[in-house]
Design an enzyme around this catalytic site. Sequence first.
Site, short mmCIF file in Angstrom:
data_model
loop_
_atom_site.label_atom_id
_atom_site.label_comp_id
_atom_site.label_asym_id
_atom_site.label_seq_id
_atom_site.Cartn_x
_atom_site.Cartn_y
_atom_site.Cartn_z
N TYR A 10 106.63 90.79 122.71
CA TYR A 10 107.47 89.62 122.43
C TYR A 10 108.62 89.92 121.48
CZ TYR A 10 104.44 86.36 124.89
OH TYR A 10 103.77 85.69 125.87
N THR A 82 99.77 94.44 115.43
CA THR A 82 98.90 94.71 114.28
C THR A 82 97.83 93.63 114.29
OG1 THR A 82 100.52 93.51 112.94
CG2 THR A 82 100.54 95.90 112.78
N LYS A 202 107.65 89.06 104.57
CA LYS A 202 107.23 88.60 105.90
C LYS A 202 105.88 87.88 105.82
CE LYS A 202 106.57 88.04 110.22
NZ LYS A 202 107.33 87.18 111.10
N GLY A 253 96.92 77.74 114.84
CA GLY A 253 96.77 78.80 115.82
C GLY A 253 97.95 79.74 115.83
N CYS A 256 100.52 84.54 114.26
CA CYS A 256 101.23 84.87 113.01
C CYS A 256 100.63 84.13 111.81
CB CYS A 256 102.70 84.50 113.14
SG CYS A 256 103.46 85.24 114.58
N1 SAJ Z 1 100.99 73.56 112.51
C1 SAJ Z 1 100.34 72.51 111.88
N2 SAJ Z 1 101.08 71.68 111.08
C2 SAJ Z 1 102.41 71.86 110.89
C3 SAJ Z 1 103.06 72.93 111.54
C4 SAJ Z 1 102.33 73.76 112.35
O1 SAJ Z 1 99.11 72.30 112.03
O2 SAJ Z 1 103.00 71.08 110.15
C5 SAJ Z 1 100.22 74.48 113.36
C6 SAJ Z 1 100.68 74.45 114.80
O3 SAJ Z 1 100.02 73.44 115.52
C7 SAJ Z 1 100.30 75.84 115.28
C8 SAJ Z 1 100.45 76.72 114.03
O4 SAJ Z 1 100.52 75.82 112.95
O5 SAJ Z 1 98.94 75.88 115.68
C9 SAJ Z 1 101.64 77.66 113.97
O6 SAJ Z 1 102.77 77.18 114.69
P1 SAJ Z 1 104.31 77.36 114.20
O7 SAJ Z 1 105.17 76.82 115.25
O8 SAJ Z 1 104.46 76.78 112.87
O9 SAJ Z 1 104.49 78.93 114.00
P2 SAJ Z 1 104.46 80.24 114.95
O10 SAJ Z 1 103.16 80.96 114.65
O11 SAJ Z 1 104.76 79.97 116.38
O12 SAJ Z 1 105.70 81.10 114.36
C10 SAJ Z 1 105.70 81.50 113.00
C11 SAJ Z 1 107.05 81.20 112.36
N3 SAJ Z 1 106.96 81.34 110.91
C12 SAJ Z 1 107.39 80.39 110.07
O13 SAJ Z 1 107.84 79.33 110.42
C13 SAJ Z 1 107.31 80.75 108.61
C14 SAJ Z 1 108.10 82.15 112.90
O14 SAJ Z 1 109.33 81.97 112.22
C15 SAJ Z 1 107.64 83.58 112.71
O15 SAJ Z 1 108.57 84.51 113.19
C16 SAJ Z 1 106.36 83.77 113.47
O16 SAJ Z 1 105.39 82.87 112.91
C17 SAJ Z 1 105.92 85.22 113.34
O17 SAJ Z 1 106.09 86.00 114.29
O18 SAJ Z 1 105.48 85.62 112.25
#
Ligand code: SAJ
Length: 416
Positions: A10, A82, A202, A253, A256
């Site tokens: 990705y 990782t 990060k 979930g 990351c």
């Molecule tokens: N979630 C909640 N409550 C919230 C926000 C999210 O329960 O208020 C949950 C979501 O349902 C989901 C999880 O958190 O299960 C993560 O979703 P996400 O959209 O927040 O994040 P990711 O894992 O898709 O992407 C993150 C991002 N990091 C940050 O916003 C700090 C992205 O910028 C990173 O590049 C990515 O991780 C990564 O590769 O590390």
Amino acid sequence: MKICVVGLGYIGLPTASMFADHGHDVVGVDKNPAVIKALNEGKIIIEENHLDELVRRVVEKGSLRGSSVPEAADVFIISVPTPITEDKRSDMAYVVSATESILPYLKKGNLVILESTSPVGTVDTLMVPILEKSGLKIGDELFVGHSPERVIPGQILNELVNNDRIAGGINDASARKITELYKTFVKGNIYETDSRTAELCKLSENTFRDINIAFANELAKICENLGINVWEVIELCNKHPRVNIHQPGPGVGGHCIAVDPWFIVEKQPDTANIIHLCRDTNDSMPGYVTGRIDQILKDVENPKVAILGVTYKPNVDDMRESPIIKLEALLRAQGIEVAAYDPFVKGKAGITNDICEAARDSDLLLLGVHHDQFKELDFEALGKIMRHKNFFDTRNFADRARAEAAGFEYHLLGKN
Ligand code: SAJ
């Protein structure tokens, strides 16, 4: 410049394509023959907006090609997974083997960049000792560093270009070279630092979000005990100009946010107390939601729950580390019949694309993830084929008024 990108997932594939689209000659390396075969035909086997068009263009142009082995280049970028082990420790085997795989091709003046999200010290204590075997003087003849990505799935190409980025070098010269390289397509600012700082940045970015979500989840439990609506509390708190509380839910979930905090805990187990506790809090949510469901269904014999949405976040087909899958397993372990519906997940056993099939004869509809189309649920029709009209919203997302008008009993996470 000739660039060799090891790991075409990705992050690796979009990054390789971006360099290839901006004047570089790029070879992408992956041990999965299906990835290489597809790439050399100008195709991709992952889902990401507009990536297929970009890959086709750069492959046709001849600036990107795939190979199963690395080759000599000016720059090597390592973007392999990782993963995390059962006991919540990083598995660095892919980083080690990728670093070893480029060793025979290294020459004076090369730059080696780790992109993979990694525990602090990966560059200087894991990679450098391997790279030293090249005989090159690290930081002088061979430049090394870490430049983590910050992209969100679905927006990868756009965010690769526009987000600010960190260039963490093993020394200043390495950081400078990383900046110069990424400047070929990055429009955001690039900030130079050392590799250990970059590694912790990060991890801290994703941990910040995990901690904030854990706070929201704890507040949800507190509000249920106090008879207050957590969604209203958070909405009103966030009117404060310096407050931004995240949203509660059935858990966290993805590959990351649910993973990266453990890389900090691994290195500092006695100090990273808040980080550890927040991970546990978020991991407790599927169990907590299961408890609420038990309460709602306590008088129902042989209950059936229909889950709406199983992906880890809305409007994607990605189920990695999804808390809804854990929730489903917990319900099944209690002998509850479960049917799962998700309009985005195609061709997976046990997940239907037919909402009526899932809802038929069920006693509860559980909204697991807030896909846009769940705003438009046909409560009248669903109610007619269910045994009991219960709706449990873990995201405060569905149209409560319409559900209640159709005779549903509406339950909400964070409000008892
Ligand atoms: N979630 C909640 N409550 C919230 C926000 C999210 O329960 O208020 C949950 C979501 O349902 C989901 C999880 O958190 O299960 C993560 O979703 P996400 O959209 O927040 O994040 P990711 O894992 O898709 O992407 C993150 C991002 N990091 C940050 O916003 C700090 C992205 O910028 C990173 O590049 C990515 O991780 C990564 O590769 O590390």
